[in-house]
Design an enzyme around this catalytic site. Sequence first.
Site, mmCIF file in Angstrom:
data_model
loop_
_atom_site.group_PDB
_atom_site.id
_atom_site.type_symbol
_atom_site.label_atom_id
_atom_site.label_comp_id
_atom_site.label_asym_id
_atom_site.label_seq_id
_atom_site.Cartn_x
_atom_site.Cartn_y
_atom_site.Cartn_z
ATOM 1 N N LEU A 1 20.112 8.440 32.860
ATOM 2 C CA LEU A 1 20.365 7.312 33.740
ATOM 3 C C LEU A 1 21.273 7.804 34.862
ATOM 4 O O LEU A 1 22.082 8.714 34.663
ATOM 5 C CB LEU A 1 21.073 6.173 33.002
ATOM 6 C CG LEU A 1 20.273 5.369 31.967
ATOM 7 C CD1 LEU A 1 21.184 4.337 31.297
ATOM 8 C CD2 LEU A 1 19.081 4.672 32.607
ATOM 9 N N ASP A 2 21.162 7.206 36.045
ATOM 10 C CA ASP A 2 22.082 7.513 37.140
ATOM 11 C C ASP A 2 23.524 7.313 36.685
ATOM 12 O O ASP A 2 23.800 6.456 35.839
ATOM 13 C CB ASP A 2 21.837 6.577 38.331
ATOM 14 C CG ASP A 2 20.518 6.835 39.038
ATOM 15 O OD1 ASP A 2 19.911 7.892 38.801
ATOM 16 O OD2 ASP A 2 20.114 5.965 39.833
ATOM 17 N N ARG A 3 24.430 8.072 37.293
ATOM 18 C CA ARG A 3 25.848 7.923 36.960
ATOM 19 C C ARG A 3 26.305 6.473 37.127
ATOM 20 O O ARG A 3 27.076 5.964 36.304
ATOM 21 C CB ARG A 3 26.699 8.833 37.852
ATOM 22 C CG ARG A 3 28.187 8.501 37.715
ATOM 23 C CD ARG A 3 29.139 9.605 38.093
ATOM 24 N NE ARG A 3 29.025 10.069 39.457
ATOM 25 C CZ ARG A 3 29.850 10.987 39.974
ATOM 26 N NH1 ARG A 3 30.803 11.523 39.237
ATOM 27 N NH2 ARG A 3 29.707 11.390 41.204
ATOM 28 N N ARG B 1 16.669 1.181 42.891
ATOM 29 C CA ARG B 1 17.595 0.989 44.004
ATOM 30 C C ARG B 1 16.851 0.997 45.343
ATOM 31 O O ARG B 1 17.093 0.143 46.206
ATOM 32 C CB ARG B 1 18.671 2.088 43.954
ATOM 33 C CG ARG B 1 19.463 2.041 42.657
ATOM 34 C CD ARG B 1 20.207 3.324 42.346
ATOM 35 N NE ARG B 1 21.410 3.488 43.148
ATOM 36 C CZ ARG B 1 22.388 4.328 42.827
ATOM 37 N NH1 ARG B 1 22.310 5.048 41.725
ATOM 38 N NH2 ARG B 1 23.450 4.438 43.596
#
Length: 208
Positions: A53-55, A154
């Site tokens: 997952l993205d930070r 996003r």
Amino acid sequence: MGPLVVVHDDHEVLIVDKPAGLLSVPGKGAHLADCLLSRVQEAFPTALLVHRLDRDTSGVMVFALTPHAQRHLGLQFEKRQTKKTYVARVEGRLGPESGTVDLPLAVDWPNRPRQRVDHENGRQAVTDWRVLRANKAESRVRLSPRTGRSHQLRVHMLALGHPILGDPFYAEGAARDGHPRLMLHSETLQFRHPDGGRGVRFRAKAPF
């Protein structure tokens, strides 16, 4: 950032609720060594990475506890046999109540790690979305990605004109700066268990 939040563990898989602001895997440089993988391996030494997952994103992540489980789960992700849902808060009133974004994505090289819509060179990216509730200022949406491109949710929300609140890359002004974190959370993950292939589903409630 608090203790490791374990949603489920058995002899093959480990499900954790990743906090926002923590890398999934180590970054380049000693200052980016702290990550979810290293924290997981402190408690579960045999844990192996399956996906990321993205930070800035929180929520459900699965780790394999055996090489067999890592291969089994890796193939499911590769073949798009897993199902994931996310909850997000986005800027403005999103309408209609549901829809699909089908826009190819590619790395925005001069502005890495940003991604952008690229109809010539981009890879296919598809996201289904549904509004849970909305007012003039913002909408709470459930996002179901059919593909797993970097920053897909996003960029797709930005393409609709409704960036995710708190997004340091794609939101601007108050939509970016007026929130303590990226308002994106991996809520559910569904896959076939490596031991026997039965369908399992895990959930972590959004903290916003």
